[in-house]
Scaffold this motif. Structure first.
Motif, PDB file in Angstrom:
ATOM      1  N   LEU A  99       0.808  -1.313  -0.065  1.00 34.95           N
ATOM      2  CA  LEU A  99       0.028   0.060  -0.037  1.00 34.95           C
ATOM      3  C   LEU A  99       0.824   1.304   0.099  1.00 34.95           C
ATOM      4  CD1 LEU A  99      -2.853  -1.103   2.482  1.00 34.95           C
ATOM      5  CD2 LEU A  99      -2.613  -1.620   0.239  1.00 34.95           C
ATOM      6  N   GLN A 100       2.019   1.405   0.766  1.00 35.53           N
ATOM      7  CA  GLN A 100       2.933   2.426   0.749  1.00 35.53           C
ATOM      8  C   GLN A 100       3.544   2.454  -0.544  1.00 35.53           C
ATOM      9  OE1 GLN A 100       3.291   4.447   3.520  1.00 35.53           O
ATOM     10  NE2 GLN A 100       4.168   5.641   1.745  1.00 35.53           N
ATOM     11  N   ALA A 101       3.846   1.474  -1.389  1.00 35.19           N
ATOM     12  CA  ALA A 101       4.510   1.452  -2.617  1.00 35.19           C
ATOM     13  C   ALA A 101       3.614   2.130  -3.280  1.00 35.19           C
ATOM     14  CB  ALA A 101       4.964   0.170  -3.039  1.00 35.19           C
ATOM     15  N   ALA A 102       2.358   1.725  -3.460  1.00 36.30           N
ATOM     16  CA  ALA A 102       1.210   2.376  -4.510  1.00 36.30           C
ATOM     17  C   ALA A 102       1.086   3.840  -4.219  1.00 36.30           C
ATOM     18  CB  ALA A 102      -0.173   1.480  -4.362  1.00 36.30           C
ATOM     19  N   LEU A 103       0.982   4.115  -2.932  1.00 34.37           N
ATOM     20  CA  LEU A 103       0.889   5.763  -2.453  1.00 34.37           C
ATOM     21  C   LEU A 103       2.138   6.501  -3.082  1.00 34.37           C
ATOM     22  CD1 LEU A 103      -0.720   7.795  -1.179  1.00 34.37           C
ATOM     23  CD2 LEU A 103       0.590   7.195   1.102  1.00 34.37           C
ATOM     24  N   ASP A 104       3.257   5.986  -2.728  1.00 34.68           N
ATOM     25  CA  ASP A 104       4.639   6.872  -3.301  1.00 34.68           C
ATOM     26  C   ASP A 104       4.670   6.731  -4.861  1.00 34.68           C
ATOM     27  OD1 ASP A 104       5.353   6.939  -0.612  1.00 34.68           O
ATOM     28  OD2 ASP A 104       6.733   5.537  -0.640  1.00 34.68           O
ATOM     29  N   ALA A 105       4.289   5.680  -5.671  1.00 33.61           N
ATOM     30  CA  ALA A 105       4.149   5.611  -6.920  1.00 33.61           C
ATOM     31  C   ALA A 105       3.207   6.532  -7.418  1.00 33.61           C
ATOM     32  CB  ALA A 105       3.737   4.241  -7.406  1.00 33.61           C
ATOM     33  N   SER A 106       1.996   6.779  -6.755  1.00 32.17           N
ATOM     34  CA  SER A 106       1.083   7.886  -7.108  1.00 32.17           C
ATOM     35  C   SER A 106       1.418   9.177  -7.122  1.00 32.17           C
ATOM     36  CB  SER A 106      -0.283   7.525  -6.331  1.00 32.17           C
ATOM     37  OG  SER A 106      -0.939   6.224  -6.699  1.00 32.17           O
ATOM     38  N   ARG A 107       2.325   9.360  -5.942  1.00 33.35           N
ATOM     39  CA  ARG A 107       2.783  10.732  -5.961  1.00 33.35           C
ATOM     40  C   ARG A 107       3.831  11.166  -6.704  1.00 33.35           C
ATOM     41  NH1 ARG A 107       2.523  10.554   0.868  1.00 33.35           N
ATOM     42  NH2 ARG A 107       0.810  11.623   1.234  1.00 33.35           N
ATOM     43  N   ASP A 108       4.804   9.943  -6.954  1.00 34.32           N
ATOM     44  CA  ASP A 108       5.753  10.235  -7.871  1.00 34.32           C
ATOM     45  C   ASP A 108       5.356  10.655  -9.028  1.00 34.32           C
ATOM     46  OD1 ASP A 108       8.720  10.148  -8.568  1.00 34.32           O
ATOM     47  OD2 ASP A 108       8.292   8.535  -9.562  1.00 34.32           O
ATOM     48  N   GLY A 109       4.326   9.792  -9.620  1.00 35.09           N
ATOM     49  CA  GLY A 109       3.778  10.215 -11.116  1.00 35.09           C
ATOM     50  C   GLY A 109       3.213  11.565 -11.162  1.00 35.09           C
ATOM     51  N   ALA A 110       2.472  11.819 -10.123  1.00 32.79           N
ATOM     52  CA  ALA A 110       1.821  13.133 -10.390  1.00 32.79           C
ATOM     53  C   ALA A 110       2.806  14.268 -10.318  1.00 32.79           C
ATOM     54  CB  ALA A 110       0.872  13.241  -8.765  1.00 32.79           C
ATOM     55  N   VAL A 111       3.916  14.105  -9.602  1.00 29.45           N
ATOM     56  CA  VAL A 111       4.986  15.123  -9.494  1.00 29.45           C
ATOM     57  C   VAL A 111       5.540  15.312 -10.704  1.00 29.45           C
ATOM     58  CG1 VAL A 111       7.161  16.026  -8.633  1.00 29.45           C
ATOM     59  CG2 VAL A 111       5.314  15.182  -7.089  1.00 29.45           C
TER      60      VAL A 111
END
Length: 249
Positions: A99-111
């Motif tokens: 879940l943390q990996a999915a969250l970090d990936a979402s933020r990274d993609g947004a940035v």
């Protein structure tokens, strides 16, 4: 050793209100896990998510909350948050790490894809940016210590035109240990947080028993967090925050 006093701040819930970003990123992380709550918009924070946010300690918990929101009973989670969380994880067969990996990936993609839009999801609390800039005139340096990753926090601080003496993110380790390290380099005059349990952990850490701790009244607080604060932890209201540091409780 630098003898200018140093005031250390948590970031989300103290300097910026990241509620909109938390919900948006959690919703996007759920989509990566094929569990997006389709009946809820990623652009509008649900009341139940806002209500439960003060119980969240780690980012991955928000992904679980977002996935569960269409079916959960908020009162059940409020009464037994840990048990409800563990039950939901087991039922879905999820691990916090994924879940943390999915969250970090979402933020990274947004940035990477639309930095300005992602930054706009964070709003500084009223008067915070101006007040932080005033500390220089008072002869006080300030630092940021957060459970957000350093890269995301740096992005946000830069967007606000804020430049702390030091920034420590999630990668630096537990907050009490980072404060102990800082204390060897600087004279710490306080730690400002919106999570009571974190402040209590800091005050109970050998070597930090005398560090003044401040719980901000504008953060993500549970109803009971402001009552019967232990010695060494003071409630900080906006009017007192705006006053010179010498006048803080």
């Amino acid at each position: 050793m630098n003898h200018r006093p140093l005031l250390v701040f948590d970031f989300d819930g103290v300097i910026v209100d990241g509620m909109a970003e938390y919900w948006w990123s959690a919703w996007q992380a759920c989509r990566r896990l094929d569990a997006a709550p389709e009946d809820l918009s990623p652009d509008e924070v649900p009341d139940a998510f806002r209500l439960l946010r003060p119980w969240v300690h780690h980012g991955w918990e928000m992904v679980l909350l977002a996935a569960e929101l269409p079916v959960l009973d908020p009162q059940v989670w409020l009464q037994s948050y840990g048990e409800a969380q563990a039950s939901a994880l087991h039922r879905r067969g999820w691990q916090p790490e994924q879940l943390q990996a999915a969250l970090d990936a979402s933020r990274d993609g947004a940035v990477r894809q639309n930095r300005s839009a992602w930054l706009a999801l964070h709003r500084p609390f009223p008067g915070l940016v101006e007040r932080l800039r005033q500390f220089e005139a008072e002869g006080v340096d300030w630092a940021v210590l957060t459970t957000k990753t350093q890269v995301f926090t740096a992005e946000l601080l830069n967007s606000l035109g804020l430049h702390p003496w030091r920034l420590d993110g999630r990668e630096a380790g537990a907050k009490p240990q980072v404060l102990l390290q800082l204390q060897k380099q600087r004279t710490l005059c306080g730690f400002v947080e919106d999570r009571r349990a974190t402040l209590e952990a800091v005050r109970s850490t050998p070597g930090l028993e005398r560090l003044p701790c401040f719980l901000v009244s504008w953060g993500y607080l549970r109803p009971q967090d402001q009552s019967n604060l232990p010695p060494g932890i003071a409630l900080l209201h906006p009017d007192r925050f705006r006053a010179p540091l010498a006048q803080w409780p």
